[in-house]
Structure formats: structure tokens, C-alpha cells
Design an enzyme around this catalytic site. Structure first.
Site, PDB file in Angstrom:
ATOM      1  N   HIS A  46       0.841  -1.196   0.000  1.00 49.49           N
ATOM      2  CA  HIS A  46       0.000   0.000   0.000  1.00 49.49           C
ATOM      3  C   HIS A  46       0.875   1.244   0.000  1.00 49.49           C
ATOM      4  O   HIS A  46       2.041   1.201   0.388  1.00 49.49           O
ATOM      5  CB  HIS A  46      -0.831   0.086   1.286  1.00 49.49           C
ATOM      6  CG  HIS A  46      -1.763  -1.045   1.539  1.00 49.49           C
ATOM      7  ND1 HIS A  46      -3.117  -0.957   1.308  1.00 49.49           N
ATOM      8  CD2 HIS A  46      -1.548  -2.284   2.048  1.00 49.49           C
ATOM      9  CE1 HIS A  46      -3.705  -2.092   1.661  1.00 49.49           C
ATOM     10  NE2 HIS A  46      -2.773  -2.919   2.121  1.00 49.49           N
ATOM     11  N   GLU A 128       2.358  -0.948   4.428  1.00 39.46           N
ATOM     12  CA  GLU A 128       2.155   0.420   3.963  1.00 39.46           C
ATOM     13  C   GLU A 128       3.513   1.067   3.709  1.00 39.46           C
ATOM     14  O   GLU A 128       4.417   0.978   4.545  1.00 39.46           O
ATOM     15  CB  GLU A 128       1.426   1.255   5.033  1.00 39.46           C
ATOM     16  CG  GLU A 128       0.041   0.741   5.410  1.00 39.46           C
ATOM     17  CD  GLU A 128      -1.058   1.224   4.448  1.00 39.46           C
ATOM     18  OE1 GLU A 128      -0.747   1.982   3.508  1.00 39.46           O
ATOM     19  OE2 GLU A 128      -2.219   0.824   4.669  1.00 39.46           O
ATOM     20  N   HIS A 167      -2.342  -2.732  -3.597  1.00 34.55           N
ATOM     21  CA  HIS A 167      -3.735  -2.617  -3.154  1.00 34.55           C
ATOM     22  C   HIS A 167      -4.665  -2.386  -4.352  1.00 34.55           C
ATOM     23  O   HIS A 167      -5.764  -2.932  -4.419  1.00 34.55           O
ATOM     24  CB  HIS A 167      -3.852  -1.465  -2.148  1.00 34.55           C
ATOM     25  CG  HIS A 167      -5.105  -1.489  -1.330  1.00 34.55           C
ATOM     26  ND1 HIS A 167      -5.464  -0.458  -0.497  1.00 34.55           N
ATOM     27  CD2 HIS A 167      -6.100  -2.414  -1.226  1.00 34.55           C
ATOM     28  CE1 HIS A 167      -6.632  -0.760   0.083  1.00 34.55           C
ATOM     29  NE2 HIS A 167      -7.026  -1.937  -0.336  1.00 34.55           N
ATOM     30  N   ASP A 177      -3.556   2.948  -4.686  1.00 29.62           N
ATOM     31  CA  ASP A 177      -2.215   2.851  -4.093  1.00 29.62           C
ATOM     32  C   ASP A 177      -1.587   1.474  -4.360  1.00 29.62           C
ATOM     33  O   ASP A 177      -2.319   0.504  -4.527  1.00 29.62           O
ATOM     34  CB  ASP A 177      -2.282   3.142  -2.578  1.00 29.62           C
ATOM     35  CG  ASP A 177      -3.162   2.172  -1.814  1.00 29.62           C
ATOM     36  OD1 ASP A 177      -4.355   2.053  -2.133  1.00 29.62           O
ATOM     37  OD2 ASP A 177      -2.649   1.495  -0.909  1.00 29.62           O
TER      38      ASP A 177
HETATM   39 ZN    ZN Z   1      -4.094   0.694   0.484  1.00 28.63          ZN
END
Ligand code: ZN
Length: 188
Positions: A46, A128, A167, A177
């Protein structure tokens, strides 16, 4: 100096606890057990910045721990109540923060589908990367991401290099993203 140190950095994950040794842990209440004894077999990458376009603040930690102050920024009003998390975050500096043990289910993918299986949170690990869709990610972030992936592959045999997705790929039309700025060729 920092880049050189992280370049030969190797991480290890305690398989019993699902925790990554030597990184900052900010454990989130936003997780639960993987259903039916599912093991992670997919890595989801992400991109995140909070507020959008700003880096380095405390807000991602605060969001993932259910502590984001809604009045601190206009954008926060919308997201403050969301019960979301990821297993780990890689900051612009390459620093890794862990929020959820890798064996548990983090709440990062939302409505999603991969190869005909829905609810990707059940069987994935969410990482992330602090950034934005159209802004180049940092060298230090790729270095840390590769080291983290290496450790994950060592610990969870169902994972593989062929099963790493963005993602946007598992939630098309809803999520963009990590965006076109993320250079997939940089994954070793
Ligand atoms: Zn995401």
C-alpha cells in the site's frame, strides 16, 4: 550512513509471536485472528500519507491505534473513526514500524479480491509505504521493503515472490495505491 547500514540489514521474525525483531512496535487494537487457521500467502503493498501529501508526522500511528484527533486537520474528520491497520509501515527514511503481528489478521485491504478469493485480509500481509501515488518512493524504502519481504518469506512458507500485489490490484476502481510511482522492478 543510514542507507549503508540498512542495506546490509537483515530482519528476523519470531514465528511464535509474529513480531519483527529490532523495529518500533506500536501495537494496534485493530486486528483479529485469521479465520479457519488461514496462513498468509499474499503480500499487499500500500501507499499512505497522512494528511495526504505530508510525511513524517505521528498521524499514521494514531490512525492505526484508533487515536487520530478528528479536529487536527480537515481530512482527519473523515478517517478518524475508521478501524483500520496494517501489519507494518515503511517510513520515508526506511524506518519500519509494526502494528499487527504477522500471524494475525490486520485490517488493510477492505473489500478486495485476489484470484477469485475475496476478503484478502484473511490471507494477506499488508505493508504500507509512506508516500503518494505520483511521487517517487525513497531508495531507503525499497531497501527496507526488500529486507522485510526476505524475512517474511523465511518465516511464512506459503508466501512467495510471485504473490506480491498492490492494493489497487485487489481493489480495482476503489483503490489506486501504491500508485504509478511505485517501482515494482525494485523488488529484488
Ligand atoms: Zn491501500
Amino acid at each position: 550512513m543510514i542507507a549503508a547500514m540498512s542495506a546490509d540489514r537483515r530482519f528476523s521474525i519470531d514465528a511464535a509471536t509474529g513480531l519483527l525483531a529490532g523495529v518500533r512496535q506500536v501495537l494496534s487494537p485493530h486486528y483479529d485472528e485469521r479465520p479457519g487457521g488461514a496462513v498468509p500467502d499474499l503480500i499487499v503493498v500500500h501507499g499512505i500519507s497522512l494528511p495526504p501529501g505530508e510525511f513524517g508526522g505521528p498521524w499514521i500511528d494514531r490512525l492505526f491505534t484508533g487515536n487520530l484527533p478528528p479536529d487536527e486537520h480537515p481530512y482527519f474528520k473523515d478517517v478518524a473513526g475508521r478501524r483500520v491497520s496494517a501489519h507494518a509501515l515503511i517510513r520515508r527514511t526506511g524506518e519500519i514500524v509494526q502494528y499487527v503481528p504477522f500471524g494475525e489478521r490486520a485490517w488493510h485491504a477492505g473489500n478486495s479480491e485476489y484470484q477469485g478469493r475475496s476478503a484478502c485480509n484473511d490471507f494477506s500481509i499488508g505493508i504500507e509505504i509512506e508516500g503518494e501515488d505520483d511521487r517517487p518512493y525513497e531508495e531507503a524504502q525499497y531497501v527496507s521493503l526488500n529486507a522485510l519481504i526476505e524475512a517474511l518469506l523465511d518465516t511464512y512458507p506459503a508466501l512467495s515472490r510471485e504473490r506480491i500485489v498492490g492494493h489497487s490490484e485487489i481493489a480495482p476502481g476503489r483503490k489506486t495505491d501504491p500508485g504509478p510511482a511505485f517501482d515494482w522492478k525494485r523488488l529484488a
